[in-house]
Each structure stands twice: as structure tokens, then as C-alpha cells.
Design an enzyme around this catalytic site. Structure first.
Site, PDB file in Angstrom:
ATOM      1  N   TYR A 144       0.862  -1.182   0.000  1.00 62.37           N
ATOM      2  CA  TYR A 144       0.000   0.000   0.000  1.00 62.37           C
ATOM      3  C   TYR A 144       0.893   1.224   0.000  1.00 62.37           C
ATOM      4  O   TYR A 144       1.830   1.315   0.796  1.00 62.37           O
ATOM      5  CB  TYR A 144      -0.893  -0.014   1.248  1.00 62.37           C
ATOM      6  N   ASP A 239       9.447   2.813  -0.726  1.00 58.95           N
ATOM      7  CA  ASP A 239       8.431   3.459   0.098  1.00 58.95           C
ATOM      8  C   ASP A 239       8.801   3.196   1.561  1.00 58.95           C
ATOM      9  O   ASP A 239       8.549   2.117   2.099  1.00 58.95           O
ATOM     10  CB  ASP A 239       7.049   2.880  -0.229  1.00 58.95           C
ATOM     11  N   LYS A 267       5.119   9.660   8.450  1.00 53.32           N
ATOM     12  CA  LYS A 267       5.011   9.101   9.796  1.00 53.32           C
ATOM     13  C   LYS A 267       6.089   9.634  10.750  1.00 53.32           C
ATOM     14  O   LYS A 267       5.991  10.761  11.214  1.00 53.32           O
ATOM     15  CB  LYS A 267       4.999   7.569   9.714  1.00 53.32           C
TER      16      LYS A 267
HETATM   17  N1  HOZ Z   1      -0.458   2.993   6.172  1.00 54.89           N
HETATM   18  C1  HOZ Z   1      -1.407   3.132   7.208  1.00 54.89           C
HETATM   19  C2  HOZ Z   1      -2.105   1.870   7.486  1.00 54.89           C
HETATM   20  N2  HOZ Z   1      -1.441   0.761   7.060  1.00 54.89           N
HETATM   21  C3  HOZ Z   1      -2.330   4.238   6.921  1.00 54.89           C
HETATM   22  C4  HOZ Z   1      -3.295   4.496   8.006  1.00 54.89           C
HETATM   23  C5  HOZ Z   1      -4.629   4.820   7.423  1.00 54.89           C
HETATM   24  O1  HOZ Z   1      -4.922   4.403   6.308  1.00 54.89           O
HETATM   25  O2  HOZ Z   1      -5.383   5.474   8.124  1.00 54.89           O
END
Ligand code: HOZ
Length: 428
Positions: A144, A239, A267
Site C-alpha cells: 500500500y 516506500d 510518519k
Molecule cells: N499505512 C497506514 C495503514 N497501514 C495508513 C493508516 C490509514 O490508512 O489510516
């Protein structure tokens, strides 16, 4: 399980906010029950709206490596806020943070700040297309990279959790420009290069995946990707939104000895305030507007709150001593969770890299999305519910990595393992 105050808030939230949440992963849909509404947090503890205390292993989905409300970070933000929260004009803090990021991640000659990891990934890949003059992007199933249209293809995180890896609203034409390969399977990437080699602008990868649960790279996988990209004229994009400053001060690329063309961060780099960044080779970054023709912008990019929180966080991580503490806590958690499962007679696979980890409800190693998808999510849900009832707040999905912070110590590990013994039994 949820407290009465959270329940009442959730009912009100659902009237005005789709699903009652501002990001789907918060909704507890795949584990049952309702989300805990958080009133405050300190160190490794979250306090629910009714003041119930939870040991937090979500850490705001990654940023809180120092624990919540770290005094240095709070005082930096407070001091910055007193002088204004956004100017839409350059500041010294942006220069300091850009210098600190490039010093930490030597593959980055230059860096551009954004307001989120989504923007960072979307912009880095636009830049890769602009630099190479090619149109296709390769990503991995279960990874993701934020919610830009062309990255919502076979995506992990909330999409995997909700069972919608390809989002509605993404046109076929857009989705077609994204090719997907299998994580930890170099042959699947080679096949894409064989079929489309001269059209592939970039390969983007989470060096350690956090968005299908914690999945480490097999030895040679990332190095092989890097070599393939170089040989075929595509950019290698790491990433490091999750792994940056988490797996080492210089991120996964320091840990594994990699030199990507472009890197995305967010983050921890923003110290828990909305911020992202992308950076890399000077010749590539020099194509960004206003120097070059690749446009990218943001009203709040590099704002004083984000840059002050990022700088304060990096200042505390720079001597690297935090990483030994995080590793020791991680090893104790990993051993304790494995023992607890064995004692309860439950077969699970615990995977961990540094302070990222997942208890997978499967009897085999998880190397790719195909393996993750085989996990028993019903049993994970029962495990999650039982842990929450015991005051341990895990990510509400089988497909999200848990994170611990330097505020988690031996007493918290013991509490977690004790809770896990019962939770594994409940998940049998
Ligand atoms: N990458 C985060 C979750 N795996 C993002 C948090 C979100 O989507 O709120």
C-alpha cells in the site's frame, strides 16, 4: 468491545462522517465491535473516552516511535505554534529538516516536503514518469502506497482488510498503467520487464511490508529489484513511509544496504504531525517545479508544526541508541507471543523486523499477499477482541503491522504476553 462513551460518540459520528471514521482502517470492521474513541495518550498508553487505559501497539499507525506526547516533541510544537502555524512561505526549519533527512538517508541528495505519505508516493512516481518519459509503474500485491488512484490496485492495508483491493472510482485506463508483481518473487518482476521493459518508469516497494501485516524481504529480493531497475532504465523507489526512521535511523535502506533512486517518507519523519517527504538523486529531483517541468505543490507543505515535530523527533533518534532498545523489546515480545501461542496449543506465525511485527493466524511463513490471504481472519478477530478486553490495543486487522515504541518496556511486554495467553485460547 467498546465503552459506553465511545459507543455514543460512534453513533453520532456515523451520522456525519462516512462509517463514523476519517480513515477506514480505524473502523474495527474486520475484528467486530466498535472503535475506541481516544481522549488522550501518553508514552505507550492510550486513554479511551471513558478513561479506560490501553497499551498501544498501533502508535498512530507508525509515527509514535518515541511514545505519545513526548515532552521534547510537544514543547517543540508548542513553541512553533506560538509563532504561527502556517505561512505558505519558506522557513529555516524546512532547511534544517531537509538537511537532517538527507543526512539520515544518504541516497537522497535533495528532498521535497509534503503533507502526507500519499502525496509523497504519488509525487515520487509522477517524477519517475517525468524523468524516464515512460508510463508504467510496477507495484506489489498487498503493498500500500497511499490512496492515489493509480496505487489502489491490488492494494494492502484497509483495502485488503475490507476485501476491496481495487477501489471503485479508479478508471480502467488509470489502473492499466499499474502492473502488479508478487512480493519476494523476483521472477514475477522479471516477467513484467520482459513484457513491458521499455515502458516501465519505476518499481515501488515497501522494503519490509507493513500493509499486509509484517512481511520481511527474502535475502536478495530487494537487491535483485534494484539491479533489475538499473539494467532496464527504470527508477527503484523505496516506500519508507513506515520503515523510515523505524528500522534504523537511515531506514530499511540503511539496514539492508540499498541505494534507491527515490525514497518516500512520512510518519516518524513528521513526528506524529501530518507530513510526508520524497527525495533522491539530484538529477531526478531537479526535474521538479520550479526547477523543471514536473509539477508538485502543497499549501501546508513544510509547515512549522510538522517541521518542528520532525526535527525534535529526529534529534532524539540521531544517536541511534533507541534502535537497540526497540530491538530488545521486539525480541522479548516475539518470544513471549510465540510461547503464549504454544502454551495455548495454537499454531501461529509471528513475524518481526525491529519494532514492526504481526501475529499471523496461519501455520506457514508469510512471504507474499497470497500467503497473507490464507490467514484465518476469524480467529484473528477473536484474538484481537480478547486482547482489547485485557487492555492491549492491537491494529484492528490481520493485515496491518503492530508497532512498539521506546516507551514500551519489560513490564509492558509481560502484560502483553499474559493477555496473549488467554487471547490465544479464545482464538482456538
Ligand atoms: N499505512 C497506514 C495503514 N497501514 C495508513 C493508516 C490509514 O490508512 O489510516
Amino acid at each position: 468491545m467498546s465503552d459506553a462513551v465511545s459507543s455514543a460518540l460512534f453513533a453520532r459520528a456515523k451520522e456525519r462522517i462516512p462509517g463514523g471514521v476519517n480513515s477506514p482502517v480505524r473502523a474495527f470492521r474486520s475484528v467486530g465491535g466498535e472503535p475506541v474513541f481516544v481522549a488522550r495518550a501518553e508514552g505507550c498508553w492510550l486513554y479511551g473516552a471513558d478513561n479506560t487505559r490501553y497499551l498501544d501497539y498501533v502508535g498512530s499507525w507508525g509515527p509514535m516511535i518515541l511514545g505519545h506526547a513526548h515532552p521534547s516533541v510537544i514543547s517543540a510544537i508548542t513553541e512553533a505554534a506560538a509563532h504561527g502555524t502556517s505561512y505558505g512561505a519558506p522557513t529555516e526549519r524546512e532547511v534544517l529538516l531537509a538537511e537532517a533527512l538527507c543526512e539520515a538517508v544518504p541516497s537522497m541528495d535533495m528532498v521535497r516536503l509534503t503533507s502526507s505519505g500519499t502525496e509523497a508516493c504519488m509525487s515520487a512516481l509522477r517524477l519517475a514518469r517525468g524523468f524516464t518519459g515512460r508510463s508504467l509503474i510496477v507495484k506489489f500485491s498487498g503493498c500500500y502506497h497511499g490512496h492515489a488512484d493509480f496505487l489502489l490496485v491490488k492494494a494492502g492495508s484497509g483495502l485488503a482488510t475490507m476485501g476491496v483491493p481495487d477501489s471503485a472510482g479508479v478508471t480502467e485506463a488509470v489502473a492499466k498503467a499499474t502492473l502488479t508483481a508478487k512480493y519476494n518473487d523476483l521472477a514475477s518482476v522479471q516477467a513484467l520487464f520482459d513484457a513491458h521493459g521499455d515502458d516501465i518508469a519505476a518499481v515501488i516497494v515497501e522494503p519490509v511490508v507493513g500493509n499486509m501485516g509484517c512481511v520481511p524481504p527474502e535475502p536478495g529480493f530487494l537487491e535483485g529489484l534494484s539491479a533489475l531497475c538499473r539494467a532496464r532504465g527504470a527508477l527503484f523507489v523505496l516506500d519508507e513511509v513506515m520503515t523510515g526512521f523505524r528500522l534504523a535511523y537511515g531506514g530499511a535502506q540503511e539496514r539492508f544496504g540499498l541505494r534507491p533512486d527515490l525514497t518516500t517518507l512520512a510518519k516518524i519523519a513528521g513526528g506524529g504531525v501530518p507530513m510526508g517527504a520524497f527525495g533522491g538523486r539530484r538529477d531526478v529531483m531537479s526535474l521538479l517545479a520550479p526547477l523543471g517541468p514536473v509539477y508538485q505543490a502543497g499549501t501546508l507543505s513544510g509547515n512549522p508544526l510538522a517541521t518542528s515535530a520532525g526535527l525534535a523527533t529526529l534529534a532524539l533518534l540521531r544517536d541511534r541508541s533507541a534502535y537497540a532498545t526497540l530491538e530488545a523489546t521486539g525480541a522479548a515480545l516475539e518470544d513471549g507471543l510465540r510461547d503464549a501461542a504454544r502454551l495455548a496449543g495454537v499454531t501461529v506465525t509471528v513475524q518481526r523486523v525491529g519494532s514492526m511485527w504481526t501475529v499471523f493466524f496461519t501455520d506457514a511463513p508469510v512471504r507474499s499477499w497470497d500467503d497473507a490471504a490464507r490467514c484465518d481472519t476469524q480467529r484473528f478477530a477473536r484474538f484481537h477482541q480478547s486482547m482489547l478486553a485485557a487492555g492491549v490495543y492491537l491494529p484492528p486487522s490481520q493485515f496491518e503491522a503492530a508497532f512498539h515504541s521506546i516507551a514500551h518496556g519489560p513490564a509492558e511486554v509481560e502484560l502483553t504476553v499474559r493477555a496473549a495467553r488467554d487471547a490465544f485460547a479464545a482464538a482456538r
